[in-house]
Write an enzyme that holds these catalytic residues in place. Sequence first.
Site, PDB file in Angstrom:
ATOM      1  N   LYS A 240     -12.727   2.497  -2.473  1.00 46.68           N
ATOM      2  CA  LYS A 240     -13.870   2.256  -1.571  1.00 46.68           C
ATOM      3  C   LYS A 240     -15.126   2.978  -2.038  1.00 46.68           C
ATOM      4  O   LYS A 240     -15.688   3.826  -1.327  1.00 46.68           O
ATOM      5  CB  LYS A 240     -13.531   2.645  -0.136  1.00 46.68           C
ATOM      6  CG  LYS A 240     -12.341   1.879   0.409  1.00 46.68           C
ATOM      7  CD  LYS A 240     -12.136   2.129   1.879  1.00 46.68           C
ATOM      8  CE  LYS A 240     -10.934   1.400   2.439  1.00 46.68           C
ATOM      9  NZ  LYS A 240      -9.625   1.896   1.957  1.00 46.68           N
TER      10      LYS A 240
ATOM     11  N   THR B 275     -23.960   6.993  -9.744  1.00 49.69           N
ATOM     12  CA  THR B 275     -22.895   7.912  -9.308  1.00 49.69           C
ATOM     13  C   THR B 275     -21.526   7.242  -9.385  1.00 49.69           C
ATOM     14  O   THR B 275     -20.570   7.818  -9.909  1.00 49.69           O
ATOM     15  CB  THR B 275     -23.180   8.417  -7.871  1.00 49.69           C
ATOM     16  OG1 THR B 275     -24.457   9.037  -7.882  1.00 49.69           O
ATOM     17  CG2 THR B 275     -22.126   9.384  -7.409  1.00 49.69           C
TER      18      THR B 275
ATOM     19  N   ASP C  22     -21.555   4.533  -3.344  1.00 44.17           N
ATOM     20  CA  ASP C  22     -22.749   5.330  -3.665  1.00 44.17           C
ATOM     21  C   ASP C  22     -23.705   4.525  -4.543  1.00 44.17           C
ATOM     22  O   ASP C  22     -23.476   3.338  -4.799  1.00 44.17           O
ATOM     23  CB  ASP C  22     -22.301   6.629  -4.357  1.00 44.17           C
ATOM     24  CG  ASP C  22     -23.219   7.797  -4.039  1.00 44.17           C
ATOM     25  OD1 ASP C  22     -24.454   7.575  -3.982  1.00 44.17           O
ATOM     26  OD2 ASP C  22     -22.720   8.918  -3.842  1.00 44.17           O
TER      27      ASP C  22
ATOM     28  N   SER D 132     -10.223  -3.081   9.159  1.00 46.46           N
ATOM     29  CA  SER D 132      -9.240  -3.277  10.231  1.00 46.46           C
ATOM     30  C   SER D 132      -9.341  -2.201  11.305  1.00 46.46           C
ATOM     31  O   SER D 132      -8.672  -2.292  12.326  1.00 46.46           O
ATOM     32  CB  SER D 132      -7.833  -3.274   9.629  1.00 46.46           C
ATOM     33  OG  SER D 132      -7.578  -2.027   9.017  1.00 46.46           O
TER      34      SER D 132
ATOM     35  N   LYS E 135      -1.142  -1.241  -4.249  1.00 43.45           N
ATOM     36  CA  LYS E 135      -2.390  -0.577  -3.867  1.00 43.45           C
ATOM     37  C   LYS E 135      -2.144   0.921  -3.763  1.00 43.45           C
ATOM     38  O   LYS E 135      -1.167   1.357  -3.151  1.00 43.45           O
ATOM     39  CB  LYS E 135      -2.875  -1.137  -2.527  1.00 43.45           C
ATOM     40  CG  LYS E 135      -4.280  -0.671  -2.164  1.00 43.45           C
ATOM     41  CD  LYS E 135      -4.795  -1.373  -0.938  1.00 43.45           C
ATOM     42  CE  LYS E 135      -4.355  -0.712   0.343  1.00 43.45           C
ATOM     43  NZ  LYS E 135      -4.793   0.674   0.519  1.00 43.45           N
TER      44      LYS E 135
ATOM     45  N   SER F  88       0.866  -1.167   0.000  1.00 42.25           N
ATOM     46  CA  SER F  88       0.000   0.000   0.000  1.00 42.25           C
ATOM     47  C   SER F  88       0.905   1.219   0.000  1.00 42.25           C
ATOM     48  O   SER F  88       1.474   1.585   1.026  1.00 42.25           O
ATOM     49  CB  SER F  88      -0.866  -0.052   1.265  1.00 42.25           C
ATOM     50  OG  SER F  88      -1.788   0.984   1.230  1.00 42.25           O
TER      51      SER F  88
ATOM     52  N   TYR G 137      -3.205  -3.409  14.110  1.00 43.21           N
ATOM     53  CA  TYR G 137      -2.289  -4.289  13.391  1.00 43.21           C
ATOM     54  C   TYR G 137      -2.214  -5.668  14.032  1.00 43.21           C
ATOM     55  O   TYR G 137      -2.147  -5.780  15.263  1.00 43.21           O
ATOM     56  CB  TYR G 137      -0.870  -3.703  13.390  1.00 43.21           C
ATOM     57  CG  TYR G 137      -0.740  -2.452  12.561  1.00 43.21           C
ATOM     58  CD1 TYR G 137      -0.786  -2.519  11.173  1.00 43.21           C
ATOM     59  CD2 TYR G 137      -0.576  -1.221  13.167  1.00 43.21           C
ATOM     60  CE1 TYR G 137      -0.666  -1.362  10.405  1.00 43.21           C
ATOM     61  CE2 TYR G 137      -0.451  -0.061  12.413  1.00 43.21           C
ATOM     62  CZ  TYR G 137      -0.501  -0.144  11.033  1.00 43.21           C
ATOM     63  OH  TYR G 137      -0.380   0.989  10.278  1.00 43.21           O
TER      64      TYR G 137
HETATM   65  P1  5BU Z   1      -0.965   0.690   6.809  1.00 36.80           P
HETATM   66  O1  5BU Z   1       0.026   1.772   6.646  1.00 36.80           O
HETATM   67  O2  5BU Z   1      -0.338  -0.745   6.665  1.00 36.80           O
HETATM   68  O3  5BU Z   1      -1.810   0.818   8.030  1.00 36.80           O
HETATM   69  O4  5BU Z   1      -1.914   0.838   5.539  1.00 36.80           O
HETATM   70  C1  5BU Z   1      -3.032   0.055   5.316  1.00 36.80           C
HETATM   71  C2  5BU Z   1      -3.679   0.439   4.018  1.00 36.80           C
HETATM   72  O5  5BU Z   1      -4.807  -0.409   3.829  1.00 36.80           O
HETATM   73  C3  5BU Z   1      -4.210   1.846   3.975  1.00 36.80           C
HETATM   74  O6  5BU Z   1      -4.055   2.318   2.664  1.00 36.80           O
HETATM   75  C4  5BU Z   1      -5.670   1.727   4.308  1.00 36.80           C
HETATM   76  O7  5BU Z   1      -6.443   2.687   3.653  1.00 36.80           O
HETATM   77  C5  5BU Z   1      -6.001   0.344   3.773  1.00 36.80           C
HETATM   78  N1  5BU Z   1      -7.050  -0.343   4.521  1.00 36.80           N
HETATM   79  C6  5BU Z   1      -6.942  -0.652   5.841  1.00 36.80           C
HETATM   80  O8  5BU Z   1      -5.938  -0.387   6.487  1.00 36.80           O
HETATM   81  N2  5BU Z   1      -7.962  -1.277   6.477  1.00 36.80           N
HETATM   82  C7  5BU Z   1      -9.109  -1.623   5.866  1.00 36.80           C
HETATM   83  O9  5BU Z   1      -9.993  -2.208   6.456  1.00 36.80           O
HETATM   84  C8  5BU Z   1      -9.202  -1.304   4.486  1.00 36.80           C
HETATM   85  C9  5BU Z   1      -8.164  -0.683   3.847  1.00 36.80           C
HETATM   86 BR1  5BU Z   1     -10.710  -1.736   3.590  1.00 36.80          BR
END
Ligand code: 5BU
Length: 455
Positions: free
Chosen positions: A286, A293, A289, A342, A253, A229, A411
């Site tokens: 994400k 849209t 809508d 998460s 991502k 990400s 985490y």
């Molecule tokens: P991190 O830096 O490892 O915390 O980034 C996690 C990425 O995953 C971040 O871009 C969030 O927008 C994305 N994410 C997330 O953390 N949790 C979720 O439930 C979803 C996306 Br859906």
Amino acid sequence: MTRDLFILKLHDIEAIKFGNFTLKSGLKSPFYFDLRDMISYPEILNGIVDLIVERIKDIDFDYITGIPYTALPIATLIADITDKPLIYVRKEEKAYGTKNNIIGKFSKGGKCLIIDDLITTGESIIETAEIFKKEGIKVSDVAVIIERSYDARNKLKEIGFNLHSIIQLDEALEILKSYNRISNQQVSDIKKFTRSMTEGNIFGKNFENKLTKKLKEIIALKQSNLVLSLDVDNQNDFFKILDKTAEHIVMLKTHIDTLNDFDDKFITLLHYYSKKYNFLIFEDRKFADIGNTVKNQYRQGVFKISEWADFVTVHAIPGEGILHGLFKGIENRACFLLAKMSSKGNLMNETYSRKVFEMGENNSELVSGYIGHAESKTELRKLKNKIPNGQLLLMPGVKLQKGNDDAGQQYTTVEEAIEGGADCIIVGRGIIESENPGETAKEYKQKAWELYKKL
Ligand code: 5BU
């Protein structure tokens, strides 16, 4: 030999195994049959030959065949006992000379009984029967040792074949359960699995769309489950990190709307990297809508996401119209539905996740899988078990150590994610904030892959 004893012996020699197996298709199966080694156990081989001979005693046939390799020696023994001529179809097509694909002597108009060890889709039996048909040999009866799926029986019936099986999967499971070889839970997991295979994967819809397949191929090829990400705010940092990490990742991502200096050159360079290093592009937009849209949000505006991202994320909350709005008229694109976020205190409960899976299952040509997170592998496994076969689970909120950030992110570790059933881990700050993102990405990749291989 009784059928009970035969099944127990197959279990003893590990021709029937229970656990977690990855099939050729990439599907994870809770059981596995491999009857090939059976021929090396005279007692078992004689036992099955007797059972088949008894089963076919009222069938009228002129020839007998076994589908190579496993069923051929079995058919040979039956040919001897029943005093019928053996013929068989060569496995590899003959490359030269007369195109004689059937070995053995036969005359046109004769009727051949086909023997096979397992029947799942019925495809190899149908293929063999077609070859016979071309040579004027009729087929109306097929005998198999284990009948794994019920649809195959119906499929054969539709084309006029009677299937005679020594044992059906459910009967085999009952026998093993009654001798305490497997638990009630295992029986119900296996039944659930075969039901979803029959309903979803073999004859009807395939829950694995083209992009899902492609992602699985990249996972296998790069031996990686890592999705990076890359959440930075400028192109310079973005490509600096990508350059060091691209070889380790299966998907990149993005949050395209957080880049301060977005322009068309960004997309050109991103595509260059994705081709060079073979990864897919995943914009974590994400959408949430009404269909009309999101259709415009996806195709228009500054970012024109539909033009460059293989995948996007989608909220199921508006109902399935969102999927139709997004993807109508667009090819080679798919999404991941958010099943369980998460972030701390998110409102996605078990019932919600279940409904998301239903929506994904009903739209599997557009949905490659789900974003799901859980604090422990046991919890994640519960989520994973509800995911339709063939679709993927991607897990964000992963770092080398457990913890939180100051804005609700939670985490868990690579171990919990992979052992809980995640197909990919999504890692952001764990990599991009490290001193050496290339080395750290490699560390995440290797750690995840080692654990994934052991499953
Ligand atoms: P991190 O830096 O490892 O915390 O980034 C996690 C990425 O995953 C971040 O871009 C969030 O927008 C994305 N994410 C997330 O953390 N949790 C979720 O439930 C979803 C996306 Br859906």
